[in-house]
Enzyme design. Structure first.
Site, PDB file in Angstrom:
ATOM      1  N   ARG A 232      19.407  73.264  61.536  1.00  0.00           N
ATOM      2  CA  ARG A 232      19.707  74.607  61.063  1.00  0.00           C
ATOM      3  C   ARG A 232      19.585  74.602  59.546  1.00  0.00           C
ATOM      4  O   ARG A 232      19.887  73.601  58.887  1.00  0.00           O
ATOM      5  CB  ARG A 232      21.121  75.052  61.467  1.00  0.00           C
ATOM      6  N   HIS A 279      10.812  78.498  62.116  1.00  0.00           N
ATOM      7  CA  HIS A 279      11.808  78.264  63.170  1.00  0.00           C
ATOM      8  C   HIS A 279      11.175  78.374  64.559  1.00  0.00           C
ATOM      9  O   HIS A 279      11.552  79.220  65.372  1.00  0.00           O
ATOM     10  CB  HIS A 279      12.987  79.238  63.039  1.00  0.00           C
ATOM     11  N   GLY A 281      10.799  75.534  66.619  1.00  0.00           N
ATOM     12  CA  GLY A 281      11.058  74.303  67.349  1.00  0.00           C
ATOM     13  C   GLY A 281      11.231  74.528  68.842  1.00  0.00           C
ATOM     14  O   GLY A 281      10.781  73.720  69.657  1.00  0.00           O
TER      15      GLY A 281
END
Length: 317
Positions: A232, A279, A281
């Site tokens: 994060r 982002h 993933g």
């Protein structure tokens, strides 16, 4: 059972859902303006929409007065835990362990290899029709430190082994031993950093890990080391990272940032030695089949009053 289950995937597309509940589709809509699919007071299981704005994901929580289970489709649950004050006691919060390991581990390796082998520079040169060779580091023979050795960290190690890395060092919240060897406690991380050529972050965002990668952490990394973040954004102190990148002492490959989304004009976009992906993933072709299997299994357990998987916490305890 007459209770409702709110699903962000159309129920007819999920094989194996048990009979009993009324399944209602709700993903918030394209702009977060989709009305609730039914009376929130009848919702017993809320499956949080995936890849939606925070306001959409947490918007129903205060209205779900009789919810018993909140199931995320993400590995991290920090968006929900930040809203615990509006959730009734006795609600089980479950994450999507088993869904994202494959995709996230693949991306961690992709970012690591691309950053080490200079792929971003090749792309820029191709766009300018320039043939630009050079010497770049390999992943082979490198020491890799994995910070956050849970299921995703283990999946990353599975993929590192064929690349002939010299050593993988594992860090988790507490010390333990696995089939592959020792997992160090997080308190050991600073002394281990100077040995690592690549540091991969895949730890959950908690009060203990927020800002973990600060100036002191980065300062302990060896010259020329690569920092990879698939955890994060707030695990890393952005200003401290920018300072190290501007000095050219380390490089970074980031799937997550703080702030996120990274706004136009932010200095991270232009920082030297950084590769940024938006982002991604989790979202890949591997996501949906695994998410559907998780939901069918979890809801079968719920209907049959069997222990649920992946319970992170129960509110009020």
């Amino acid at each position: 059972m007459s209770a409702d289950v709110w699903l962000p995937i159309p129920p007819e597309e999920i094989a194996g859902l048990p009979e009993g509940p009324r399944y209602l589709f709700w993903d918030g809509g394209a702009d977060g303006d989709q009305p609730f699919p039914g009376d929130p007071a009848r919702c017993a299981v809320y499956v949080v929409p995936y890849m939606k704005r925070m306001s959409v994901r947490v918007g129903p929580l205060e209205h779900l007065t009789n919810v018993r289970v909140i199931q995320t489709l993400t590995a991290g649950v920090d968006d929900i835990t930040a809203q615990l004050s509006v959730i009734a006691p006795g609600v089980r919060l479950c994450n999507a362990r088993g869904v994202h390991e494959t995709s996230t581990a693949e991306l961690a390796l992709t970012l690591t290899l691309a950053a080490l082998r200079g792929v971003p520079g090749f792309v820029r040169a191709q766009q300018q029709e320039r043939w630009e060779g050079g010497f770049h580091p390999a992943l082979a023979d490198k020491n890799v430190l994995i910070v956050g050795y849970g299921p995703i960290g283990a999946a990353i190690e599975d993929r590192l082994v064929p690349f002939e890395v010299a050593r993988v060092t594992r860090i988790a919240r507490s010390r333990r031993t696995t089939e592959r060897g020792l997992v160090h406690p997080i308190t050991d991380v600073l002394p281990l950093l100077p040995e690592a050529d690549v540091v991969i972050l895949c730890t959950p965002l908690t009060a203990d890990t927020r800002g973990l990668v600060d100036a002191g952490f980065l300062g302990r990394m060896k010259d020329g080391a690569l920092l990879v973040n698939v955890a994060r954004g707030p695990v890393v102190d952005t200003e401290a990272l920018l300072a190290e990148l501007e000095r050219g002492r380390i490089t970074a490959a980031l799937d997550v940032t703080d702030p996120e989304p990274l706004p136009p004009g932010h200095p991270l976009w232009r920082a030297p030695g950084v590769l940024i992906s938006p982002h991604v993933g989790g979202p890949s072709s591997a996501f949906l089949p695994r998410a559907k299997r998780l939901l069918a299994d979890q809801l079968t357990r719920f209907v049959n009053r069997e222990p649920l998987r992946n319970v992170i916490l129960t509110t009020g305890k």
